[in-house]
Design a protein around this motif. Structure first.
Motif, PDB file in Angstrom:
ATOM      1  N   ARG A   1      39.717  52.242  41.497  1.00 32.95           N
ATOM      2  CA  ARG A   1      39.607  50.633  41.926  1.00 32.95           C
ATOM      3  C   ARG A   1      39.019  49.893  40.924  1.00 32.95           C
ATOM      4  NH1 ARG A   1      36.876  49.151  47.555  1.00 32.95           N
ATOM      5  NH2 ARG A   1      35.101  50.429  46.642  1.00 32.95           N
ATOM      6  N   ASN A   2      38.229  50.403  39.961  1.00 36.41           N
ATOM      7  CA  ASN A   2      37.373  49.423  39.153  1.00 36.41           C
ATOM      8  C   ASN A   2      37.533  49.862  37.740  1.00 36.41           C
ATOM      9  OD1 ASN A   2      35.885  51.874  39.289  1.00 36.41           O
ATOM     10  ND2 ASN A   2      34.058  50.711  38.925  1.00 36.41           N
TER      11      ASN A   2
ATOM     12  N   CYS B  42      30.982  32.083  42.322  1.00 39.07           N
ATOM     13  CA  CYS B  42      32.062  33.305  42.416  1.00 39.07           C
ATOM     14  C   CYS B  42      32.982  32.979  43.017  1.00 39.07           C
ATOM     15  CB  CYS B  42      31.195  34.578  43.153  1.00 39.07           C
ATOM     16  SG  CYS B  42      31.165  34.304  44.901  1.00 39.07           S
ATOM     17  N   HIS B  43      34.163  33.884  42.985  1.00 45.86           N
ATOM     18  CA  HIS B  43      35.309  33.810  43.564  1.00 45.86           C
ATOM     19  C   HIS B  43      35.487  35.264  44.512  1.00 45.86           C
ATOM     20  CE1 HIS B  43      35.963  30.424  40.796  1.00 45.86           C
ATOM     21  NE2 HIS B  43      37.120  30.184  41.676  1.00 45.86           N
TER      22      HIS B  43
ATOM     23  N   CYS C  81      41.421  33.617  48.223  1.00 42.19           N
ATOM     24  CA  CYS C  81      40.434  33.582  47.125  1.00 42.19           C
ATOM     25  C   CYS C  81      39.773  32.201  47.048  1.00 42.19           C
ATOM     26  CB  CYS C  81      41.213  33.701  45.714  1.00 42.19           C
ATOM     27  SG  CYS C  81      39.821  33.957  44.455  1.00 42.19           S
TER      28      CYS C  81
ATOM     29  N   CYS D 246      36.637  41.574  47.423  1.00 45.14           N
ATOM     30  CA  CYS D 246      36.401  41.534  45.918  1.00 45.14           C
ATOM     31  C   CYS D 246      36.057  40.201  45.519  1.00 45.14           C
ATOM     32  CB  CYS D 246      37.871  41.777  45.090  1.00 45.14           C
ATOM     33  SG  CYS D 246      37.638  41.861  43.307  1.00 45.14           S
TER      34      CYS D 246
ATOM     35  N   THR E 269      34.240  38.129  42.257  1.00 43.85           N
ATOM     36  CA  THR E 269      34.476  38.079  40.829  1.00 43.85           C
ATOM     37  C   THR E 269      33.505  36.761  40.344  1.00 43.85           C
ATOM     38  OG1 THR E 269      36.281  36.414  40.529  1.00 43.85           O
ATOM     39  CG2 THR E 269      36.754  38.943  41.058  1.00 43.85           C
TER      40      THR E 269
ATOM     41  N   SER F 173      32.988  34.915  36.331  1.00 46.54           N
ATOM     42  CA  SER F 173      33.418  34.944  34.968  1.00 46.54           C
ATOM     43  C   SER F 173      32.701  33.707  34.126  1.00 46.54           C
ATOM     44  CB  SER F 173      34.954  34.520  34.769  1.00 46.54           C
ATOM     45  OG  SER F 173      35.265  33.639  35.312  1.00 46.54           O
TER      46      SER F 173
ATOM     47  N   SER G  17      33.002  38.842  32.147  1.00 46.24           N
ATOM     48  CA  SER G  17      33.278  38.859  33.612  1.00 46.24           C
ATOM     49  C   SER G  17      32.744  40.138  34.402  1.00 46.24           C
ATOM     50  CB  SER G  17      34.950  38.680  33.890  1.00 46.24           C
ATOM     51  OG  SER G  17      35.552  39.821  33.197  1.00 46.24           O
TER      52      SER G  17
ATOM     53  N   MET H 167      33.847  42.280  38.340  1.00 46.24           N
ATOM     54  CA  MET H 167      34.566  42.468  39.552  1.00 46.24           C
ATOM     55  C   MET H 167      33.916  43.433  40.438  1.00 46.24           C
ATOM     56  SD  MET H 167      38.981  42.824  38.186  1.00 46.24           S
ATOM     57  CE  MET H 167      39.372  42.724  39.988  1.00 46.24           C
TER      58      MET H 167
ATOM     59  N   PHE I 136      33.295  45.300  44.254  1.00 52.59           N
ATOM     60  CA  PHE I 136      34.235  45.668  45.374  1.00 52.59           C
ATOM     61  C   PHE I 136      33.321  45.997  46.460  1.00 52.59           C
ATOM     62  CE2 PHE I 136      36.670  46.527  41.603  1.00 52.59           C
ATOM     63  CZ  PHE I 136      38.160  45.978  41.923  1.00 52.59           C
TER      64      PHE I 136
ATOM     65  N   ALA J 134      31.944  48.391  40.747  1.00 55.26           N
ATOM     66  CA  ALA J 134      31.998  47.198  40.009  1.00 55.26           C
ATOM     67  C   ALA J 134      32.211  47.628  38.323  1.00 55.26           C
ATOM     68  CB  ALA J 134      30.369  46.485  40.005  1.00 55.26           C
TER      69      ALA J 134
END
Length: 238
Positions: free
Chosen positions: A13-14, A40-41, A52, A85, A87, A89, A109, A111, A113, A165
């Motif tokens: 996954r990461n 964040c998004h 998102c 998820c 994220t 950046s 960045s 990500m 989870f 992550a």
């Protein structure tokens, strides 16, 4: 490789599929990138449709938190236990090269989870709401009024444990293929920073008030990512 306790497990996954050298799985780097941000998004799927959503967030240990209106469809669906998820950046530079393929940006960045959950306990919810304020503006929750019952009810607090992550960092200068160095095109690296402007006090400020110590870092010309990271360390004593 960092000790397993100090890094996130690398899974399907990461795991970075390309540019493996840019990958960061150690918690210190991941935390630093997260703690240097406010926005964040959050990506998720509802009834087969991907969404998102940008929102403010903060971190406590391996937990990430955000909030929204209790009437929000996004918040209601996430609070029911939706996989998400999250994220973050930071854009650090623009790189102009001698061909379009080698133009790039430098960035940091993350990500992360996990599965979203709703904070149900009222005392824990209030503590976290105060923590949200104090994480960015140390000590401010004690200077402002507490939420009214209606405001408290209208706000849903959502969290997730970072199950996996990964961070990703590009920090390179101009890089071209050897034969392209003869191309007569201007090349350069343009650093990019978000900086604070001069504070504008409210016109209805009560007399005799001094700017709080917790806002000392928020000064004209300061880099925003550095201010956020320092505020985090100050609040949590790290």
């Amino acid at each position: 490789m960092p000790d397993a306790v100090d890094s996130f497990p690398v899974t399907e996954r990461n795991k970075l599929r390309r540019k493996h050298e840019r990958g960061r799985y150690d918690k210190a780097t991941v935390y630093d990138i997260l703690d240097s941000a406010m926005l964040c998004h959050i990506a998720y799927v509802i009834d087969g449709q991907p969404y998102c959503t940008p929102t403010a967030f903060w971190r406590e240990g391996d937990h990430l938190y955000w909030h929204g209106s209790s009437a929000s469809r996004m918040v209601r669906q996430q609070a029911a236990g939706l996989p998400v998820c999250l994220t973050v950046s930071h854009m650090d530079a623009i790189v102009l090269a001698r061909c379009g393929f080698n133009h790039s940006v430098n960035y940091r960045s993350v990500m992360a989870f996990g599965t979203a959950f709703k904070v149900e306990d009222p005392a824990e919810k209030l503590k976290l709401m105060d923590g949200f304020i104090d994480r960015f503006f140390p000590g401010r929750s004690k200077e402002i009024r507490q939420p009214t019952p209606q405001e408290f009810k209208a706000t849903t607090l959502v969290g997730m444990v970072m199950e996996n992550a990964s961070g990703k960092i590009r920090s390179l200068g101009v890089h071209d293929d050897e034969e392209d160095y003869q191309v007569p095109a201007w090349t350069e690296l343009m650093p990019v920073h978000t900086v604070l402007g001069a504070p504008v006090p409210c016109e209805r400020q009560l007399p005799g008030l001094a700017r709080p110590e917790g806002l000392a870092g928020y000064r004209e010309g300061a880099r925003l990512d550095e201010v956020f990271a320092e505020a985090y360390r100050k609040h949590y004593g790290e």
